[in-house]
Write a protein that holds these residues in place. Structure first.
Motif, mmCIF file in Angstrom:
data_model
loop_
_atom_site.group_PDB
_atom_site.id
_atom_site.type_symbol
_atom_site.label_atom_id
_atom_site.label_comp_id
_atom_site.label_asym_id
_atom_site.label_seq_id
_atom_site.Cartn_x
_atom_site.Cartn_y
_atom_site.Cartn_z
ATOM 1 N N GLN A 125 0.956 -1.173 -0.079
ATOM 2 C CA GLN A 125 0.160 -0.005 -0.051
ATOM 3 C C GLN A 125 0.781 1.162 0.008
ATOM 4 O O GLN A 125 2.228 1.228 0.541
ATOM 5 C CB GLN A 125 -0.820 -0.092 1.423
ATOM 6 N N PRO A 126 0.263 2.291 -0.506
ATOM 7 C CA PRO A 126 0.834 3.673 -0.580
ATOM 8 C C PRO A 126 1.167 4.046 1.073
ATOM 9 O O PRO A 126 0.475 3.740 1.855
ATOM 10 C CB PRO A 126 0.113 4.766 -1.049
ATOM 11 N N LEU A 127 2.277 4.809 1.095
ATOM 12 C CA LEU A 127 2.536 5.407 2.688
ATOM 13 C C LEU A 127 2.604 6.865 2.673
ATOM 14 O O LEU A 127 3.079 7.508 1.507
ATOM 15 C CB LEU A 127 3.938 4.787 3.254
ATOM 16 N N ALA A 128 2.138 7.425 3.544
ATOM 17 C CA ALA A 128 2.123 9.033 3.616
ATOM 18 C C ALA A 128 3.445 9.422 3.742
ATOM 19 O O ALA A 128 3.997 10.215 3.361
ATOM 20 C CB ALA A 128 1.370 9.412 4.864
ATOM 21 N N GLU A 129 4.374 8.639 4.234
ATOM 22 C CA GLU A 129 5.839 8.823 4.610
ATOM 23 C C GLU A 129 6.394 7.351 4.666
ATOM 24 O O GLU A 129 6.168 6.866 5.685
ATOM 25 C CB GLU A 129 6.142 9.786 5.808
ATOM 26 N N GLY A 130 7.714 7.467 3.743
ATOM 27 C CA GLY A 130 8.165 5.944 3.631
ATOM 28 C C GLY A 130 8.604 5.777 2.013
ATOM 29 O O GLY A 130 8.580 6.534 1.136
ATOM 30 N N ALA A 165 17.380 0.691 -0.127
ATOM 31 C CA ALA A 165 17.076 1.889 -0.627
ATOM 32 C C ALA A 165 16.816 3.065 0.338
ATOM 33 O O ALA A 165 17.405 3.862 0.533
ATOM 34 C CB ALA A 165 15.984 1.968 -1.824
ATOM 35 N N ALA A 166 16.102 2.511 1.302
ATOM 36 C CA ALA A 166 15.721 3.542 2.634
ATOM 37 C C ALA A 166 16.970 3.342 3.451
ATOM 38 O O ALA A 166 17.253 4.702 3.835
ATOM 39 C CB ALA A 166 14.536 2.724 3.335
ATOM 40 N N MET A 167 17.606 2.627 3.555
ATOM 41 C CA MET A 167 19.039 2.884 4.455
ATOM 42 C C MET A 167 19.978 3.721 3.603
ATOM 43 O O MET A 167 20.573 4.600 4.056
ATOM 44 C CB MET A 167 19.763 1.470 4.737
ATOM 45 N N GLY A 168 19.914 3.622 2.232
ATOM 46 C CA GLY A 168 20.987 4.471 1.727
ATOM 47 C C GLY A 168 20.433 5.963 1.683
ATOM 48 O O GLY A 168 21.341 6.846 1.797
#
Length: 453
Positions: free
Chosen positions: A243-248, A288-291
């Motif tokens: 699902q889409p996230l408002a932030e993430g 990718a988030a960690m990068g």
């Protein structure tokens, strides 16, 4: 130096123990390296350390010397409830994990990745992302390179990317990564941890020392992981495959989008990736988030993602023989990992399963077999349990094999053009093999031998 002249006992002569003993010896400690193996079975690396002044203690637990030490360092394979450990701690001896030892010698930032599955792929990919901007990044830990082996070569401006297992966290005390990630939680290693509550608690230690200046990457679609957001002081960065996230960072249709601290754009399409399956898209998002949290530019992350071809022993394509595709997923050492491998296959599967018993149910895995698995070839001590589990769901196309080579040959007999053969045992390799790598290498070697006939 803080270790000079200190008496240090390192338990376990596998890679981590060897590396910890070598590090402590270089730091000036008086080191004893212990293992239950008899002396004639210890690895050559331990004998080399002995030549450099490390004492070897073999063939039994170190009950008679444990309480005399200033420090005890445990390899991941050493259970923490052994009597000599309890006695040493009661006597005031500090007992720590090999990862904790290495952490205490680290001066650069650390990214630590844990979870039940996907750790190695995510750690490897995160390492590639970090190497693009910090070439001397060390990729260490449960991935197969002991943290202690690399820590002395690191400078302040470098980076550590560490794969962290629940075993490595049992005696971690001050371990404090700048970026942590918990990818998912499913039952595993209950033969050691006894309960899911303890297992989860070990995973949570990866972020226990983090502060508001740090980052914690969590899987929004895993309920246990999502609840961890309330337990960490770090800034939480969620990823979602549903699902889409408002932030993430999230997967929508075939595209991965980032919405985070002013970033709002598509990162990549999964069609541009070389690795398959929703579980791998989750690994991509976590890496990718960690990068992003480490300050790596999206364009750099994007280029690394496009070039990444996956890791050895994890849904690794081996060869096509007589119209049959062979895949090595020897790293599928628990049911959740093997579920992901089965779901990733797009053809009828001849499957090799079984191995060491870690005390978990196989039902969630075997219920997928009808309609997907053409034949199941069973090996190891868990074969009767897996057979009984599969029969509950009406699956009966199974054969037991005494040896691994026999199992692979039988798969070749059962598979027809258009099928695939998948080694994804849902069990650890211990008992038949030294480790999952050896199991995977034997599989690949045997498959490749078919090409020569």
């Amino acid at each position: 130096m803080k270790y000079t002249g200190k008496r240090a006992l390192v338990c376990g002569m596998a890679k981590s123990g060897i590396a910890a003993a070598a590090l402590l010896q270089k730091l000036g400690a008086v080191v004893t390296l212990q293992d239950m193996k008899e002396r004639d079975a210890v690895p050559a690396a331990a004998l080399e350390l002995e030549k450099e002044g490390v004492a070897l203690y073999t063939g039994k637990n170190p009950d008679d010397i444990a309480c005399e030490q200033d420090l005890i360092v445990l390899s991941p394979g050493i259970p923490c409830d052994l009597p000599f450990i309890e006695a040493a701690e009661a006597a005031g001896v500090e007992v720590i994990s090999e990862v904790e030892l290495a952490y205490r010698e680290t001066t650069c930032p650390i990214t630590a990745i844990t979870g039940t599955n996907g750790k190695t792929t995510t750690t490897t990919l995160t390492g590639e992302i970090m190497k693009a901007v910090r070439p001397n990044t060390a990729v260490v830990g449960n991935i197969g390179v002991p943290y202690s082996e690399k820590v002395q070569g690191l400078a302040d401006q470098d980076w550590v990317v560490a794969e962290i297992s629940s075993f490595q966290m049992e005696k971690a005390k001050e371990f404090h990564p700048h970026i942590s990630a918990v990818l998912n939680i499913t039952p595993d290693h209950l033969n050691r941890h006894k309960t899911m509550e303890v297992y989860i608690a070990m995973k949570e230690r990866v972020f226990a020392k983090q502060t508001a200046k740090d980052f914690c990457i969590l899987n929004y679609e895993d309920e246990t992981c999502r609840k961890m957001a309330d337990k960490t002081a770090a800034k939480v960065f969620f990823f979602s495959s549903a699902q889409p996230l408002a932030e993430g960072i999230y997967l929508q249709d075939k595209d991965i989008f980032v919405k985070w601290q002013g970033i709002d754009e598509k990162l990549i399409s999964v069609d541009e990736l070389q690795i398959l399956g929703v579980h791998n898209y989750e690994n991509v998002m976590a890496a990718a988030a960690m990068g992003i949290c480490a300050g790596v530019a999206l364009d750099t992350i994007r280029q690394v993602l496009k070039s990444f071809a996956g890791v050895e022993h994890r849904i690794e394509y081996v060869a096509t023989v007589d119209g049959v595709d062979y895949y090595n997923d020897s790293k599928g050492t628990n049911t959740d990992a093997s579920i992901r491998a089965v779901l990733a296959m797009q053809k009828p599967i001849v499957l090799i399963g079984g191995g060491y018993d870690k005390g978990v149910s196989f039902d969630d895995w075997t219920k997928l077999f009808p309609g997907r698995v053409k034949h199941l070839v069973l090996i190891g001590v868990t074969a009767p349990q897996i057979r009984a589990s599969a029969e509950k769901f009406g699956f009966t196309a199974m054969t037991d094999c005494e040896t691994f080579a026999e199992a692979v040959d039988l798969c070749r007999e059962k598979a027809e053009p258009g099928d695939c053969v998948l080694l994804s045992p849902a069990c650890a390799s211990w008992g038949m093999f030294d480790n999952y790598e050896q199991r995977g290498e034997m599989f690949k070697e045997q498959v490749r031998s078919y090409l020569q006939k």
